[in-house]
Design a protein around this motif. Sequence first.
Motif, PDB file in Angstrom:
ATOM      1  N   ALA A   1      27.819  36.961  34.173  1.00 36.19           N
ATOM      2  CA  ALA A   1      28.061  35.647  34.783  1.00 36.19           C
ATOM      3  C   ALA A   1      29.258  34.969  34.105  1.00 36.19           C
ATOM      4  N   ALA A   2      29.901  34.056  34.848  1.00 30.27           N
ATOM      5  CA  ALA A   2      31.075  33.336  34.323  1.00 30.27           C
ATOM      6  C   ALA A   2      30.769  32.731  32.955  1.00 30.27           C
ATOM      7  N   VAL A   3      31.746  32.770  32.094  1.00 31.02           N
ATOM      8  CA  VAL A   3      31.595  32.194  30.753  1.00 31.02           C
ATOM      9  C   VAL A   3      32.639  31.091  30.561  1.00 31.02           C
ATOM     10  N   PRO A   4      32.431  30.172  29.625  1.00 35.41           N
ATOM     11  CA  PRO A   4      33.466  29.165  29.355  1.00 35.41           C
ATOM     12  C   PRO A   4      34.768  29.863  28.935  1.00 35.41           C
ATOM     13  N   GLN A   5      35.881  29.243  29.269  1.00 29.26           N
ATOM     14  CA  GLN A   5      37.170  29.891  29.011  1.00 29.26           C
ATOM     15  C   GLN A   5      37.367  30.300  27.554  1.00 29.26           C
TER      16      GLN A   5
ATOM     17  N   VAL B   1      38.186  39.389  36.181  1.00 34.83           N
ATOM     18  CA  VAL B   1      37.788  38.045  35.742  1.00 34.83           C
ATOM     19  C   VAL B   1      37.957  37.062  36.894  1.00 34.83           C
ATOM     20  N   GLY B   2      36.918  36.286  37.181  1.00 35.54           N
ATOM     21  CA  GLY B   2      37.073  35.207  38.153  1.00 35.54           C
ATOM     22  C   GLY B   2      36.038  35.245  39.255  1.00 35.54           C
ATOM     23  N   ARG B   3      36.223  34.362  40.237  1.00 34.11           N
ATOM     24  CA  ARG B   3      35.277  34.254  41.345  1.00 34.11           C
ATOM     25  C   ARG B   3      35.201  35.593  42.081  1.00 34.11           C
ATOM     26  N   ILE B   4      34.018  35.891  42.637  1.00 36.93           N
ATOM     27  CA  ILE B   4      33.809  37.179  43.306  1.00 36.93           C
ATOM     28  C   ILE B   4      33.776  36.954  44.814  1.00 36.93           C
TER      29      ILE B   4
ATOM     30  N   ALA C   1      33.332  24.034  35.671  1.00 35.07           N
ATOM     31  CA  ALA C   1      33.408  25.307  34.934  1.00 35.07           C
ATOM     32  C   ALA C   1      34.066  26.358  35.819  1.00 35.07           C
ATOM     33  N   PRO C   2      35.241  26.880  35.436  1.00 34.24           N
ATOM     34  CA  PRO C   2      35.948  27.813  36.313  1.00 34.24           C
ATOM     35  C   PRO C   2      35.320  29.208  36.315  1.00 34.24           C
ATOM     36  N   GLY C   3      35.542  29.935  37.425  1.00 32.55           N
ATOM     37  CA  GLY C   3      35.105  31.331  37.494  1.00 32.55           C
ATOM     38  C   GLY C   3      33.848  31.532  38.299  1.00 32.55           C
ATOM     39  N   ALA C   4      33.264  30.448  38.815  1.00 24.23           N
ATOM     40  CA  ALA C   4      32.068  30.563  39.651  1.00 24.23           C
ATOM     41  C   ALA C   4      32.088  29.431  40.669  1.00 24.23           C
TER      42      ALA C   4
ATOM     43  N   VAL D   1      32.841  43.103  35.174  1.00 22.04           N
ATOM     44  CA  VAL D   1      33.212  41.991  36.066  1.00 22.04           C
ATOM     45  C   VAL D   1      32.641  40.709  35.484  1.00 22.04           C
ATOM     46  N   VAL D   2      33.519  39.766  35.164  1.00 21.53           N
ATOM     47  CA  VAL D   2      33.084  38.485  34.583  1.00 21.53           C
ATOM     48  C   VAL D   2      33.396  37.372  35.568  1.00 21.53           C
ATOM     49  N   GLY D   3      32.360  36.794  36.171  1.00 22.04           N
ATOM     50  CA  GLY D   3      32.579  35.706  37.120  1.00 22.04           C
ATOM     51  C   GLY D   3      31.380  35.537  38.021  1.00 22.04           C
ATOM     52  N   GLY D   4      31.307  34.409  38.696  1.00 20.80           N
ATOM     53  CA  GLY D   4      30.179  34.125  39.578  1.00 20.80           C
ATOM     54  C   GLY D   4      28.923  33.793  38.787  1.00 20.80           C
TER      55      GLY D   4
ATOM     56  N   HIS E   1      45.995  38.053  47.944  1.00 19.39           N
ATOM     57  CA  HIS E   1      47.143  37.195  47.628  1.00 19.39           C
ATOM     58  C   HIS E   1      46.756  36.303  46.454  1.00 19.39           C
ATOM     59  N   GLU E   2      47.710  35.981  45.593  1.00 21.17           N
ATOM     60  CA  GLU E   2      47.498  34.981  44.538  1.00 21.17           C
ATOM     61  C   GLU E   2      48.700  34.052  44.560  1.00 21.17           C
ATOM     62  N   THR E   3      48.432  32.753  44.592  1.00 16.40           N
ATOM     63  CA  THR E   3      49.555  31.815  44.570  1.00 16.40           C
ATOM     64  C   THR E   3      50.287  31.927  43.240  1.00 16.40           C
TER      65      THR E   3
ATOM     66  N   LEU F   1      46.751  33.309  37.390  1.00 11.22           N
ATOM     67  CA  LEU F   1      46.413  32.914  36.004  1.00 11.22           C
ATOM     68  C   LEU F   1      45.733  34.031  35.220  1.00 11.22           C
ATOM     69  N   VAL F   2      44.829  34.774  35.875  1.00 12.84           N
ATOM     70  CA  VAL F   2      44.080  35.817  35.159  1.00 12.84           C
ATOM     71  C   VAL F   2      45.033  36.903  34.665  1.00 12.84           C
ATOM     72  N   ALA F   3      45.999  37.275  35.489  1.00 13.65           N
ATOM     73  CA  ALA F   3      46.977  38.283  35.063  1.00 13.65           C
ATOM     74  C   ALA F   3      47.743  37.771  33.842  1.00 13.65           C
TER      75      ALA F   3
ATOM     76  N   ALA G   1      35.033  26.701  41.789  1.00 15.36           N
ATOM     77  CA  ALA G   1      35.963  26.261  40.737  1.00 15.36           C
ATOM     78  C   ALA G   1      36.724  27.433  40.142  1.00 15.36           C
ATOM     79  N   GLY G   2      38.023  27.236  39.978  1.00 15.93           N
ATOM     80  CA  GLY G   2      38.840  28.315  39.426  1.00 15.93           C
ATOM     81  C   GLY G   2      40.093  27.766  38.778  1.00 15.93           C
ATOM     82  N   GLY G   3      41.226  28.321  39.177  1.00 12.66           N
ATOM     83  CA  GLY G   3      42.500  27.998  38.556  1.00 12.66           C
ATOM     84  C   GLY G   3      42.868  26.520  38.633  1.00 12.66           C
ATOM     85  N   MET G   4      42.370  25.827  39.697  1.00 11.01           N
ATOM     86  CA  MET G   4      42.786  24.431  39.823  1.00 11.01           C
ATOM     87  C   MET G   4      42.196  23.566  38.713  1.00 11.01           C
ATOM     88  N   SER G   5      40.971  23.840  38.329  1.00  3.03           N
ATOM     89  CA  SER G   5      40.403  23.013  37.251  1.00  3.03           C
ATOM     90  C   SER G   5      41.081  23.354  35.922  1.00  3.03           C
ATOM     91  N   VAL G   6      41.446  24.632  35.742  1.00  3.37           N
ATOM     92  CA  VAL G   6      42.190  25.018  34.529  1.00  3.37           C
ATOM     93  C   VAL G   6      43.547  24.314  34.528  1.00  3.37           C
ATOM     94  N   PHE G   7      44.191  24.320  35.706  1.00  2.16           N
ATOM     95  CA  PHE G   7      45.501  23.673  35.830  1.00  2.16           C
ATOM     96  C   PHE G   7      45.401  22.184  35.496  1.00  2.16           C
TER      97      PHE G   7
HETATM   98  N1  UDP Z   1      37.629  31.732  34.189  1.00  7.43           N
HETATM   99  C1  UDP Z   1      36.782  31.253  33.202  1.00  7.43           C
HETATM  100  N2  UDP Z   1      35.589  31.884  33.011  1.00  7.43           N
HETATM  101  C2  UDP Z   1      35.185  32.949  33.748  1.00  7.43           C
HETATM  102  C3  UDP Z   1      36.064  33.431  34.755  1.00  7.43           C
HETATM  103  C4  UDP Z   1      37.272  32.797  34.945  1.00  7.43           C
HETATM  104  O1  UDP Z   1      37.103  30.308  32.498  1.00  7.43           O
HETATM  105  O2  UDP Z   1      34.090  33.464  33.531  1.00  7.43           O
HETATM  106  C5  UDP Z   1      38.950  31.081  34.377  1.00  7.43           C
HETATM  107  C6  UDP Z   1      40.095  32.003  34.020  1.00  7.43           C
HETATM  108  O3  UDP Z   1      40.395  31.911  32.660  1.00  7.43           O
HETATM  109  C7  UDP Z   1      41.222  31.498  34.913  1.00  7.43           C
HETATM  110  C8  UDP Z   1      40.510  30.817  36.060  1.00  7.43           C
HETATM  111  O4  UDP Z   1      39.126  30.760  35.731  1.00  7.43           O
HETATM  112  O5  UDP Z   1      42.035  30.578  34.227  1.00  7.43           O
HETATM  113  C9  UDP Z   1      40.655  31.565  37.364  1.00  7.43           C
HETATM  114  O6  UDP Z   1      41.957  31.442  37.792  1.00  7.43           O
HETATM  115  P1  UDP Z   1      42.389  31.931  39.259  1.00  7.43           P
HETATM  116  O7  UDP Z   1      43.740  31.404  39.511  1.00  7.43           O
HETATM  117  O8  UDP Z   1      42.081  33.365  39.425  1.00  7.43           O
HETATM  118  O9  UDP Z   1      41.310  31.104  40.091  1.00  7.43           O
HETATM  119  P2  UDP Z   1      41.076  30.789  41.604  1.00  7.43           P
HETATM  120  O10 UDP Z   1      41.432  29.379  41.698  1.00  7.43           O
HETATM  121  O11 UDP Z   1      41.918  31.665  42.444  1.00  7.43           O
HETATM  122  O12 UDP Z   1      39.620  31.053  41.714  1.00  7.43           O
END
Ligand code: UDP
Length: 388
Positions: free
Chosen positions: A268-272, A209-212, A15-18, A238-241, A291-293, A296-298, A21-27
């Motif tokens: 707290a983080a919610v499903p996408q 939005v995202g990890r804190i 589950a991304p955002g906490a 703030v949505v995340g963590g 820095h952001e590679t 995705l959030v933007a 787990a983040g952008g890589m699982s979405v990717f």
């Molecule tokens: N995200 C999510 N639920 C949340 C917060 C974030 O599904 O509560 C997803 C968000 O849609 C985005 C991803 O997590 O696609 C975060 O991407 P980012 O590249 O910022 O993640 P990083 O890998 O840097 O943590």
Amino acid sequence: MRVACVSAHGSPFAAPGAGSAGGMSVFLRSMMQALTDAGVWMDVYAASDGPCPGSFEQEPPRVTHVAAEDAPGFADDLLAAVDETGVDYALVHSHYWTSAEPGLRLAERLGVPHVFTGHTIAVIKERAGGAPEPEPRKYAEADAIRRSDAVVTFTEAESASLCDLFGLAPDRTHAVPMGVDTTLFGPQPRAEARAALGIGGDERVVLSVGRIEPFKGTDVLVRAIALLDTSQDVRLLVVGGREGEPGTEWLRETARASEVSGLLDWRAAVPQRELPSYYAAADVCAVPSLHETFGLVALEAMACGIPVAASDTGGLRELVRHGESGLLCKPGDAAALAEAFDAMLGDPLLAQRMGEAGAAQARRFTWDASAARLAEVYEQVVSARLNG
Ligand code: UDP
């Protein structure tokens, strides 16, 4: 073509955002589906973090959770899992530095090319002001970049940085942007979204939005909110963590120290699939990372028609057009970020115009286009190996 994708850092189903787990699982999740639709069969071999939901035997794409205690164990279990399938892969693609060594071992064993994607690179993070990264990570990244047939990045700028920093030949790196699912992330009525989230129609909402964590610039964001001209009717959403995570407590402490606890609305983080209403409820989305590679959030905020205030760095610099779809500020500069918020919150027409420009820009970033580009890179790498 059949590709073995190695992810020792986490599952596409995390589950991304906490947590981590983040952008890589979405990717991974988005790309494996889009690649399959493009005719490339991608099997993901992933370390499971947390309880292992078992193997997903949809065909294709197929996700196998490799349950290993440590890095060497992961490589051994990966080779065993691939042997068991008996599939003839044409290529191995490893994601994140912890996957590089296992992926390289697998590619050598199968006698096929290896492609590496770092997602974030330690030396680049450190230069952007991040905490010192472990030496084994830096070694693994340099080694993967040197030994892989190709390095796939998300932007031309990142490819150029890798050439500068690691002496990588420009023809061995390919930029493939990420995408956004515009059937999920699209403009929605603000009033309905706010009503559903318990936010008043007259409030001014800055969203994150995202990890804190410090590298995401959450503290810079809080300090910027404290600097706003008329901070009283602003809500920092703030949505995340998760409750109990160190980042969450740090966020609360930072808000207390800046005397804006009353403005902070942490969720707290919610499903996408639930995120679009959070974007829709916002006046502006903040992405103040050091820095952001990619960013995705933007891109998701833009797709929802929300203007972005982001750090002028990495992928954000390419995604957000300054003055058009948002405002770019020097990373770490709370005063500059506050100025950007004031400009957008104080001029709703400007904000609306930027949101519309962002939505138009975001429509070009589809996962299908990304998958088609990645499939081309795979073809090229495989034929270079056959001919070379
Ligand atoms: N995200 C999510 N639920 C949340 C917060 C974030 O599904 O509560 C997803 C968000 O849609 C985005 C991803 O997590 O696609 C975060 O991407 P980012 O590249 O910022 O993640 P990083 O890998 O840097 O943590």
